[in-house]
Each structure stands twice: as structure tokens, then as C-alpha cells.
Design an enzyme around this catalytic site. Structure first.
Site, PDB file in Angstrom:
ATOM      1  N   TRP A   1       0.838  -1.208   0.000  1.00  0.00           N
ATOM      2  CA  TRP A   1       0.000   0.000   0.000  1.00  0.00           C
ATOM      3  C   TRP A   1       0.866   1.249   0.000  1.00  0.00           C
ATOM      4  O   TRP A   1       0.548   2.228  -0.673  1.00  0.00           O
ATOM      5  CB  TRP A   1      -0.975  -0.013   1.179  1.00  0.00           C
ATOM      6  CG  TRP A   1      -1.959  -1.150   1.097  1.00  0.00           C
ATOM      7  CD1 TRP A   1      -2.101  -2.174   1.964  1.00  0.00           C
ATOM      8  CD2 TRP A   1      -2.932  -1.384   0.057  1.00  0.00           C
ATOM      9  NE1 TRP A   1      -3.091  -3.031   1.542  1.00  0.00           N
ATOM     10  CE2 TRP A   1      -3.619  -2.573   0.381  1.00  0.00           C
ATOM     11  CE3 TRP A   1      -3.291  -0.709  -1.109  1.00  0.00           C
ATOM     12  CZ2 TRP A   1      -4.639  -3.101  -0.413  1.00  0.00           C
ATOM     13  CZ3 TRP A   1      -4.304  -1.230  -1.910  1.00  0.00           C
ATOM     14  CH2 TRP A   1      -4.967  -2.413  -1.553  1.00  0.00           C
TER      15      TRP A   1
ATOM     16  N   ASP B   1      -1.869   6.743   6.363  1.00  0.00           N
ATOM     17  CA  ASP B   1      -2.903   5.805   5.922  1.00  0.00           C
ATOM     18  C   ASP B   1      -3.173   4.876   7.105  1.00  0.00           C
ATOM     19  O   ASP B   1      -2.321   4.071   7.475  1.00  0.00           O
ATOM     20  CB  ASP B   1      -2.377   5.026   4.703  1.00  0.00           C
ATOM     21  CG  ASP B   1      -3.334   3.923   4.237  1.00  0.00           C
ATOM     22  OD1 ASP B   1      -4.368   3.704   4.879  1.00  0.00           O
ATOM     23  OD2 ASP B   1      -3.014   3.284   3.206  1.00  0.00           O
TER      24      ASP B   1
ATOM     25  N   LYS C   1     -12.209  -2.085   6.662  1.00  0.00           N
ATOM     26  CA  LYS C   1     -11.403  -2.938   7.522  1.00  0.00           C
ATOM     27  C   LYS C   1     -11.932  -2.949   8.958  1.00  0.00           C
ATOM     28  O   LYS C   1     -11.954  -3.978   9.590  1.00  0.00           O
ATOM     29  CB  LYS C   1      -9.941  -2.497   7.521  1.00  0.00           C
ATOM     30  CG  LYS C   1      -9.346  -2.260   6.119  1.00  0.00           C
ATOM     31  CD  LYS C   1      -8.922  -3.545   5.437  1.00  0.00           C
ATOM     32  CE  LYS C   1      -8.669  -3.386   3.938  1.00  0.00           C
ATOM     33  NZ  LYS C   1      -7.700  -2.391   3.535  1.00  0.00           N
TER      34      LYS C   1
HETATM   35  C1  LIG Z   1      -7.082  -1.979   2.085  1.00  0.00           C
HETATM   36  C2  LIG Z   1      -6.063  -0.908   2.175  1.00  0.00           C
HETATM   37  C3  LIG Z   1      -5.965   0.119   1.224  1.00  0.00           C
HETATM   38  C4  LIG Z   1      -6.843   0.169   0.001  1.00  0.00           C
HETATM   39  O1  LIG Z   1      -8.093   0.629   0.324  1.00  0.00           O
HETATM   40  P1  LIG Z   1      -9.230   0.840  -0.797  1.00  0.00           P
HETATM   41  O2  LIG Z   1     -10.312   1.461   0.010  1.00  0.00           O
HETATM   42  O3  LIG Z   1      -9.561  -0.507  -1.349  1.00  0.00           O
HETATM   43  O4  LIG Z   1      -8.683   1.751  -1.834  1.00  0.00           O
HETATM   44  C5  LIG Z   1      -5.019   1.089   1.415  1.00  0.00           C
HETATM   45  N1  LIG Z   1      -4.186   1.062   2.475  1.00  0.00           N
HETATM   46  C6  LIG Z   1      -4.245   0.086   3.398  1.00  0.00           C
HETATM   47  C7  LIG Z   1      -3.303   0.119   4.555  1.00  0.00           C
HETATM   48  C8  LIG Z   1      -5.184  -0.929   3.279  1.00  0.00           C
HETATM   49  O5  LIG Z   1      -5.238  -1.901   4.197  1.00  0.00           O
END
Ligand SMILES: *Cc1c(COP(=O)(O)O)cnc(C)c1O
Length: 357
Positions: free
Chosen positions: A99, A166, A190
Site C-alpha cells: 500500500w 494511511d 477494515k
Molecule cells: C485496504 C487498504 C488500502 C486500500 O483501500 P481501498 O479502500 O480498497 O482503496 C489502502 N491502504 C491500506 C493500509 C489498506 O489496508
């Protein structure tokens, strides 16, 4: 048979969130209409949006000067939106996984990107330390929890430049000192809500420093000014997010979640370290994620990987196959996962080891 949902994302949600969402799909706030077929400008939905933003601020103890936005596009759109709005000349990134790399790639389209440190040399199985964040960067970007590899930054670091994080997969798992961050963002699927809504916590004073034209929908200012109602927000996921926030508050808030998450992860890591056929993929105990627990078969038991997966599936374990870039297994232990599910997985591991070791 009871299912134990260890999926990495979309992932388990509180039963409360699912029940309340199901109810609102039938009849939302006694309107006699489904939440899917009413105006986002109706007073009933405006109240949902306002309450969700307010509760988000309350639970995370968000100081004045910050806004909470609920946007579309997933965390992946934030990979571009952050540099679009903040990157003038140079940004710094910490490369701790797939990511992070996707975020880095997007930023490279807007200016110079300095990788302050990377753990790619060991397939991202640790969190880099002892690096310098360049003081002339417009911001420093980190991924606090590496969902695929199972590593996590659990402290709020000091940064000489605005810190952007993030937190897609660890938001609401521990108290966060928001004042150390300029932006925190994440996809909801998540630990918060069904897919479709992305949260952004943003300190307003970091905006307005780039000269380029920013498309209206990708400009944070648009969404701050209209309080996430510039266009039609993802109504149903925002409603579900509010239910999870209510559930979090009713269950003691984030401090209680952290205790429960640490307890669950502790039980499972202890078993992985103790069990004769499994081993953790993260050697440094302090780097191990509380949310995504990765483990593999020890070398001499490699051929048991598929049989264990089948055995675990027969015991109701869902979503424990590891990501293809790590292999083995990954058990995600998000807030809504009950302790009983962790105990059921541990029993499954013990029983399998007795049969084979
Ligand atoms: C799942 C995830 C993403 C991607 O998220 P989307 O909403 O599918 O774009 C980005 N960063 C992390 C740390 C993730 O776990």
C-alpha cells in the site's frame, strides 16, 4: 456451524452494525422508506452525517482545527488526493509495504519523492527505524498498519514536516494523538463499515499551499466547505459507519478496544510462537500488528499448508489464507472479532499440530 471471520477486508463488522443497517434498508428512521431511496439532503440523513462526524471526533478526541470527511473512492484515491493537494516540490514517504508503494507511485506523478526508509529488502517483515525525515519535504507519509505483511507502527511519531498517515486497517484500535498528524485517511471496510466510504481527518491549515488547479472533487477544500455533502455521499456506508461508532462508544470506547485487541493478538501470537509447526513471519515482536496476524508453516512442515487450510475451513475458519506475496496464513483480528473466534482458531491449530507433529 458457527463461522469465524478472519477476513482482511472487507471484514467482520459488529452484529449491531449489520442489524441496524438491515433495519434501515427496510425502514429508515420511521420514514417508511429505505435509506437507499431517500434524499441525502433529507433532515433524517443530514442528522446521520452530522452525528457520524461528531462521534468520530469524540471517540478519537480530535482537537479543534480538524475536519472529518466521508468521501468516495477508497483509500486508493487518497494516494493521489494527498499529493494533489499538498505536494509542491518534494514529499517524503516511508515504504513499508504494497500500500505504501501504491501511495509512492501516485505521489511521483506530482513531484520529487524521497523514500526516507524502506523494509522491502526483507519482504516488508519489519518497521524501519533510525532514519531522517527531510526538513524540506512538504509532508511525510506513513502507512501505520501494513495489512498484507502484518507489521504496525503503534506510536505517534514526531515529524519535522506535516505527517500524513494511511490508517485504513488500524483506525479505532488504539488511541491516537491526532495533533501529531496533518491528515489521517483510510478505507472503511477494515474496521468501520462496508466498502464505499473513505474517512479523512484533516487539519485545515495545511491546505492552500499548492498553485496547481485541483479538480473540484479532488480538492479537500470542497468537501470541508460542504461538510462531505458537496455531492451525494455514500449514504448507506456512512449510516453503517455511524452504527459502528455508536457500538464503539457503547463498548467502552477506544481504550477498551485497544485492551481487547491486545488481548486477542497476544493469545494468537503466543500460540504461534509456542506451536511446534507454525512460526511468525515478523521476528521483531514490537513490530507485530494487532490487526493482521501473519504466520507460516515451519520449513519442515511446508507440505502441511494446504491440509491445515482445509482443516481450518472445516472448523468454520474464514479468510485465513495469507496474501499471495507472503504466503501461509493471515488472521485479521479487527475490533468486531470476538475473543471466542481467536480461541477457536487456537484450538484448531493445537488439534492439527497434535495430529501431525
Ligand atoms: C485496504 C487498504 C488500502 C486500500 O483501500 P481501498 O479502500 O480498497 O482503496 C489502502 N491502504 C491500506 C493500509 C489498506 O489496508
Amino acid at each position: 456451524m458457527k463461522k469465524h471471520n478472519f477476513s482482511a477486508g472487507p471484514s467482520i463488522l459488529p452484529e449491531f452494525t449489520i442489524d441496524e443497517t438491515a433495519r434501515a434498508v427496510r425502514d429508515f428512521a420511521d420514514t417508511g422508506l429505505s435509506i437507499m431511496e431517500i434524499s441525502h439532503r433529507s433532515k433524517e440523513f443530514v442528522a446521520v452525517m452530522e452525528e457520524a462526524q461528531q462521534l468520530f471526533k469524540e471517540l478519537l478526541d480530535i482537537p479543534d482545527g480538524y475536519h472529518v470527511l466521508f468521501l468516495g473512492g477508497g483509500a486508493s484515491t487518497q494516494f493521489a488526493m494527498v499529493p494533489f493537494n499538498l505536494l509542491n516540490k518534494k514529499a517524503a514517504y516511508l515504504n513499508t509495504g504494497a500500500w505504501s508503494k501504491k501511495a509512492i507511485k501516485e505521489a511521483q506523478g506530482f513531484g520529487e519523492v524521497e523514500i526516507s526508509a524502506s523494509s522491502e529488502d526483507k519482504n516488508f517483515n519489519y518497521i524501519p527505524r533510525n532514519y531522517t525525515i527531510p526538513a524540506d519535504a512538504d509532508y511525510f507519509h506513513i502507512t501505520t498498519n501494513n495489512t498484507i505483511y502484518g507489521t504496525e507502527i503503534k506510536e505517534d511519531m514526531d515529524s519535522p514536516v506535516p505527517l500524513v498517515a494511511d490508517m485504513s486497517s488500524d483506525i479505532f484500535s488504539r488511541p491516537v494523538d491526532i495533533s501529531k498528524y496533518a491528515i489521517i485517511y483510510g478505507g472503511a471496510q477494515k474496521n468501520l463499515a462496508p466498502a464505499g466510504v473513505t474517512f479523512v481527518i484533516i487539519r485545515e491549515d495545511i491546505l492552500g499551499k499548492v498553485d496547481r488547479y485541483i479538480p473540484t472533487m479532488l480538492n479537500y477544500k470542497t468537501h470541508i466547505e460542504k461538510e462531505s455533502m458537496f455531492n451525494t455521499p455514500p449514504v448507506l456506508p456512512v449510516f453503517s459507519a455511524l452504527q459502528t461508532l455508536i457500538w464503539l462508544k457503547d463498548n467502552g470506547g477506544i481504550g477498551e478496544m485497544q485492551k481487547k485487541d491486545e488481548y486477542k493478538a497476544g493469545l494468537l501470537y503466543d500460540e504461534i510462537d509456542r506451536n511446534p509447526i507454525f512460526r511468525s513471519t515478523i521476528p521483531e515482536v514490537g513490530d507485530r500488528s494487532l490487526m493482521n496476524i501473519c504466520f507460516v508453516m515451519k520449513d519442515s512442515f511446508q507440505e502441511l499448508e494446504k491440509p491445515f487450510l482445509d482443516f481450518a475451513t472445516s472448523r468454520g475458519m474464514i479468510g485465513i489464507k495469507g496474501h499471495r506475496s507472503v504466503g501461509g496464513f493471515r488472521a485479521s483480528t479487527y475490533n468486531a472479532l470476538p475473543v471466542e473466534s481467536v480461541k477457536a482458531l487456537i484450538e484448531t491449530m493445537q488439534e492439527f499440530a497434535q495430529q501431525h507433529a
